[in-house]
Scaffold this motif. Structure first.
Motif, PDB file in Angstrom:
ATOM      1  N   GLN A  60       0.806  -1.219   0.000  1.00 30.34           N
ATOM      2  CA  GLN A  60       0.000   0.000   0.000  1.00 30.34           C
ATOM      3  C   GLN A  60       0.840   1.270   0.000  1.00 30.34           C
ATOM      4  O   GLN A  60       0.439   2.277  -0.555  1.00 30.34           O
ATOM      5  N   ASP A  61       2.002   1.246   0.629  1.00 26.10           N
ATOM      6  CA  ASP A  61       2.819   2.451   0.751  1.00 26.10           C
ATOM      7  C   ASP A  61       3.780   2.639  -0.409  1.00 26.10           C
ATOM      8  O   ASP A  61       4.591   3.564  -0.398  1.00 26.10           O
ATOM      9  N   SER A  70      14.177   2.156  -0.055  1.00 28.49           N
ATOM     10  CA  SER A  70      12.931   2.238   0.706  1.00 28.49           C
ATOM     11  C   SER A  70      12.699   0.986   1.554  1.00 28.49           C
ATOM     12  O   SER A  70      12.789  -0.145   1.079  1.00 28.49           O
ATOM     13  N   ALA A  71      12.370   1.202   2.813  1.00 27.39           N
ATOM     14  CA  ALA A  71      12.058   0.091   3.722  1.00 27.39           C
ATOM     15  C   ALA A  71      10.781  -0.626   3.289  1.00 27.39           C
ATOM     16  O   ALA A  71      10.659  -1.844   3.459  1.00 27.39           O
ATOM     17  N   GLU A  72       9.838   0.117   2.713  1.00 22.62           N
ATOM     18  CA  GLU A  72       8.594  -0.506   2.245  1.00 22.62           C
ATOM     19  C   GLU A  72       8.868  -1.490   1.110  1.00 22.62           C
ATOM     20  O   GLU A  72       8.301  -2.579   1.057  1.00 22.62           O
ATOM     21  N   LEU A  73       9.742  -1.099   0.169  1.00 19.89           N
ATOM     22  CA  LEU A  73      10.096  -1.987  -0.935  1.00 19.89           C
ATOM     23  C   LEU A  73      10.853  -3.205  -0.423  1.00 19.89           C
ATOM     24  O   LEU A  73      10.611  -4.331  -0.866  1.00 19.89           O
ATOM     25  N   HIS A  74      11.749  -3.002   0.531  1.00 20.49           N
ATOM     26  CA  HIS A  74      12.489  -4.124   1.111  1.00 20.49           C
ATOM     27  C   HIS A  74      11.536  -5.120   1.769  1.00 20.49           C
ATOM     28  O   HIS A  74      11.705  -6.336   1.625  1.00 20.49           O
ATOM     29  N   LEU A  75      10.534  -4.608   2.484  1.00 19.02           N
ATOM     30  CA  LEU A  75       9.565  -5.477   3.147  1.00 19.02           C
ATOM     31  C   LEU A  75       8.770  -6.288   2.128  1.00 19.02           C
ATOM     32  O   LEU A  75       8.590  -7.499   2.282  1.00 19.02           O
ATOM     33  N   LEU A 113      19.384  -9.040   4.609  1.00 17.00           N
ATOM     34  CA  LEU A 113      20.173  -8.933   3.388  1.00 17.00           C
ATOM     35  C   LEU A 113      19.961  -7.596   2.697  1.00 17.00           C
ATOM     36  O   LEU A 113      20.922  -6.926   2.291  1.00 17.00           O
ATOM     37  N   PHE A 114      18.710  -7.180   2.581  1.00 17.02           N
ATOM     38  CA  PHE A 114      18.420  -5.886   1.926  1.00 17.02           C
ATOM     39  C   PHE A 114      18.981  -4.727   2.733  1.00 17.02           C
ATOM     40  O   PHE A 114      19.472  -3.762   2.169  1.00 17.02           O
ATOM     41  N   ALA A 115      18.883  -4.811   4.052  1.00 19.10           N
ATOM     42  CA  ALA A 115      19.426  -3.746   4.895  1.00 19.10           C
ATOM     43  C   ALA A 115      20.936  -3.681   4.777  1.00 19.10           C
ATOM     44  O   ALA A 115      21.538  -2.598   4.828  1.00 19.10           O
ATOM     45  N   THR A 116      21.586  -4.823   4.603  1.00 14.16           N
ATOM     46  CA  THR A 116      23.042  -4.864   4.474  1.00 14.16           C
ATOM     47  C   THR A 116      23.491  -4.379   3.102  1.00 14.16           C
ATOM     48  O   THR A 116      24.461  -3.620   2.990  1.00 14.16           O
ATOM     49  N   LEU A 117      22.782  -4.799   2.070  1.00  9.46           N
ATOM     50  CA  LEU A 117      23.196  -4.439   0.700  1.00  9.46           C
ATOM     51  C   LEU A 117      22.888  -2.995   0.333  1.00  9.46           C
ATOM     52  O   LEU A 117      23.645  -2.368  -0.409  1.00  9.46           O
ATOM     53  N   PHE A 118      21.785  -2.482   0.824  1.00 11.19           N
ATOM     54  CA  PHE A 118      21.333  -1.140   0.409  1.00 11.19           C
ATOM     55  C   PHE A 118      21.459  -0.116   1.519  1.00 11.19           C
ATOM     56  O   PHE A 118      20.571   0.697   1.743  1.00 11.19           O
ATOM     57  N   VAL A 119      22.563  -0.126   2.238  1.00 11.82           N
ATOM     58  CA  VAL A 119      22.784   0.842   3.316  1.00 11.82           C
ATOM     59  C   VAL A 119      23.216   2.163   2.736  1.00 11.82           C
ATOM     60  O   VAL A 119      23.929   2.319   1.825  1.00 11.82           O
TER      61      VAL A 119
END
Length: 119
Positions: A60-61, A70-75, A113-119
């Motif tokens: 939705q976001d 974006s954290a929404e895209l990562h989720l 993984l997303f948080a590590t790769l896209f910091v």
């Protein structure tokens, strides 16, 4: 309004559960032993789990301006990846509990993984 919706949804789910549990007692035994019904019975738990997961995807976001950071895209990507892992593990093992554990671990693993790769 929200509480009445939750109460109605709870009673609807209880009604559906009661009907699906009572129906086999009303159907003749020879119909219950058909091969297509056994295949349906094997795939039903996974189908229900996939539908529940698909309805809970958080998209939705998201918008056209959502970036890779974006954290929404990562989720959303973690949820889709976990769903694919659940499908794969269930297809291989036919174990619903194992599939659920893999799904939970996969969501957390993909988010890390997303948080590590896209910091």
């Amino acid at each position: 309004m929200t509480s009445s919706y939750l109460i109605l949804a709870t009673f609807a789910m209880a009604g559906v559960t009661f009907i699906t549990r009572a129906l086999p007692a009303l159907i003749p035994k020879r119909l219950l032993d058909t091969p297509w019904l056994h295949r349906l019975n094997e795939s039903l738990p996974l189908s229900v789990m996939v539908l529940l997961i698909l309805t809970s995807l958080s998209y939705q976001d998201l918008s056209a301006k959502t970036g890779l950071q974006s954290a929404e895209l990562h989720l959303l990507l973690a949820q889709i990846g976990a769903l694919l892992m659940v499908l794969l593990v269930y297809h291989i093992s036919r174990q619903l509990l194992v599939s659920m554990i893999v799904g939970i671990a996969a969501v957390n693993g993909f988010l890390w993984l997303f948080a590590t790769l896209f910091v």
